[in-house]
Scaffold this motif. Structure first.
Motif, short mmCIF file in Angstrom:
data_model
loop_
_atom_site.label_atom_id
_atom_site.label_comp_id
_atom_site.label_asym_id
_atom_site.label_seq_id
_atom_site.Cartn_x
_atom_site.Cartn_y
_atom_site.Cartn_z
N ARG A 50 0.82 -1.21 0.00
CA ARG A 50 0.00 0.00 0.00
C ARG A 50 0.86 1.26 0.00
N PHE A 88 -9.08 3.57 2.41
CA PHE A 88 -8.94 2.11 2.41
C PHE A 88 -7.68 1.64 3.14
N THR A 92 -8.28 -1.04 5.71
CA THR A 92 -8.59 -2.38 5.20
C THR A 92 -7.33 -3.18 4.89
N SER A 116 -10.63 0.31 12.40
CA SER A 116 -11.26 1.34 11.56
C SER A 116 -11.39 2.66 12.31
N VAL A 166 -14.67 5.10 7.13
CA VAL A 166 -13.77 3.97 7.39
C VAL A 166 -14.39 2.96 8.37
N LEU A 221 -16.96 0.85 6.39
CA LEU A 221 -16.13 0.16 5.39
C LEU A 221 -15.42 -1.03 6.01
N ASN A 250 -16.05 -5.00 5.19
CA ASN A 250 -14.94 -5.84 4.75
C ASN A 250 -14.88 -7.14 5.54
N TYR A 253 -21.94 1.38 2.45
CA TYR A 253 -21.21 0.53 3.39
C TYR A 253 -21.98 0.33 4.69
#
Length: 519
Positions: free
Chosen positions: A19, A274, A277, A318, A353, A356, A360, A410
């Protein structure tokens, strides 16, 4: 638990490296390619991702499951037959998809608001063929539990893409020239990645057997529902890529302005959201074989325990990022992309987040338990609500409509997934207490971060201010979280000291005395 912890740690380390490399690349792209070029590439790439999902979503997952089954029963020959037929199947499927794009080019051109996007899609097509072979071999290594090889191949692919991308772009080129060059570099990178994963596959003892009957049908039958769900999911990105610019143009923006705003939101702001994640995704990857094995053994207690701890972990991880983005999002956007708008959007989207992360982890849990169809229903309901919002919100809040529409999506999806998990597994858990406590922690941590960075900006340069803000945000969240008992800081410190100070043989005896982390 120890094995799962090591697996998650390994995947997380490589995911973070991947990332970080990806973010550096996006920073370079935003500065060299520009918002318009990035917008063109994002629109074309979103359509390409639909095609890629067909050959690299359900099939690798099923290969990993079947491969693990054959290895456990010491039936390596059957595993080699499965890999052989899978390689042939995905290769032919990728060729068919490429031909469909070429034969129906007018239909594909008509779905783009800018025809230049189709040119980019064409140069991306070779990536489909290389990725079809790449995904099968990675699925086989996943099934064998070779997470190191899995992580190394993904990291290698990212580095190659970045190096080639940097070599072919220039601020002196036009937007379409840079976007086309990025597409070409992507195809070359996929070729090199395919060669690398093939070498890794053979190095770790993988074998490709003969083509045998009886292996293709189970593969297609088991992978089709997952593929269908993920293909439907992948349609979201290109639809968003088409709807948002069109709706922005409808309220007065030019095509170039609309694409630029879309490029800022999707190419700069959303990737930052993201980040959380990366860690949650590592847990999701490790949970697939872990929970699948528990299901086979009918170990309900283990399944229930994994569900509770996984959801709590995802929620806290998150929430940790919300004060960071809310307290100094504008500075982050300015530092990374030299774009104030991306930072402003990041602050507005910081709350996303949390749903999200929950989406996930709950989706991964449902897939591991074999409830892909139920997960798809949640996704479908959330998607419908998102597109209703995308259609009506631009006239009210402009480009912010992307943020709010996705956040609503989400939230709805995570809520429905949690309901399904409770009903299907009969697990007794509630996220409301920890969610409320997280919110209580987020508010003061965000306020403190904003206050500290505001003062620091008068004394320190931007980079140092962001570092200080990051330390303050993380530290305040952890300490407040420990105070409210959502983070078991004492057990973590005790565990760390035990690992460092005790001899190896004594360390094993002490592990049973360590409390389980609440987070």
């Amino acid at each position: 638990m120890k094995s799962l912890f090591k697996t998650v740690a390994l995947i997380t380390i490589f995911s973070i490296l991947t990332r970080i490399a990806g973010f550096i690349f996006r920073i370079i792209l935003s500065r060299e390619v520009g918002a318009e070029g990035l917008g063109l590439y994002q629109v074309a790439f979103s359509v390409f991702m639909v095609l890629l999902t067909i050959i690299s979503s359900g099939i690798p997952l099923i290969i990993s499951r079947m491969s693990a089954h054959y290895v456990a029963k010491k039936e390596e020959k059957k595993e080699s037959y499965l890999i052989a037929i899978s390689l042939l199947y995905t290769f032919l499927l990728s060729i068919i998809l490429c031909l469909i794009v070429l034969l129906f080019k007018n239909a594909f051109k008509s779905i783009f608001t800018d025809e230049r996007c189709f040119q980019i899609l064409i140069v991306l097509l070779p990536s489909l063929i290389f990725s079809s072979l790449y995904s099968v071999l990675r699925g086989a290594m996943w099934g064998r539990g070779n997470y190191f090889a899995l992580c190394v191949t993904e990291f290698y692919e990212q580095i190659v893409r970045i190096l080639l991308g940097v070599l072919v772009i220039s601020s002196s080129f036009t937007a379409i020239e840079n976007a086309l060059n990025l597409g070409i570099s992507m195809s070359i990178a996929c070729l090199l990645s395919m060669i690398f994963v093939l070498l890794m596959f053979f190095y770790y003892g993988g074998k490709i057997g003969k083509l045998k009957k009886g292996y293709l049908s189970p593969l297609i039958k088991q992978s089709s529902p997952i593929t269908f769900m993920r293909v439907a999911g992948s349609f979201l990105q290109p639809l968003v890529a088409l709807v948002i610019p069109a709706r922005l143009m409808a309220i007065g923006y030019t095509s170039s302005q609309a694409l630029s705003l879309y490029g800022v939101a999707m190419g700069m702001t959303l990737p930052l959201l993201f980040i959380s994640t990366t860690i949650i995704g590592s847990l999701s990857t490790a949970l697939v074989p872990d929970i699948s094995k528990a299901v086979a053994q009918n170990d309900e207690k283990h399944i229930s325990n994994r569900i509770k701890k996984s959801i709590s972990f995802a929620l806290i991880i998150s929430s940790l990022f919300v004060p960071l983005f809310l307290g100094m999002g504008e500075m982050i956007g300015e530092f990374l992309y030299d774009n104030i708008l991306s930072g402003t959007l990041l602050q507005s989207a910081s709350w996303i987040v949390v749903p999200l992360g929950l989406t996930n982890i709950t989706s991964a849990l449902l897939n591991s338990l074999g409830y892909e169809k139920k997960s798809f229903i949640s996704f479908f309901v959330g998607a419908i609500i998102m597109f209703i919002a995308l259609w009506f919100l631009p006239s009210l809040i402009g480009v912010n409509s992307i943020i709010w529409a996705m956040g609503i999506n989400y939230t709805v999806t995570a809520f429905l997934n949690i309901i399904i998990l409770k009903r299907k597994t009969k697990s007794e858990f509630s996220i409301l207490p920890i969610l409320v406590k997280s919110l209580v922690v987020i508010i003061p941590a965000s306020a403190l971060t904003s206050f500290v960075v505001s003062l620091s900006s008068y004394i320190f340069p931007l980079f140092m201010t962001i570092i200080i803000g990051g330390v303050v945000s993380t530290t305040s969240f952890v300490l407040l979280g420990a105070t409210l008992n959502i983070i078991d800081l004492k057990s973590f410190i005790y565990f760390a000291k035990t690992k460092i100070s005790l001899p190896k043989k004594d360390s094993k005896k002490s592990k049973g005395k360590i409390k389980t982390n609440k987070a």
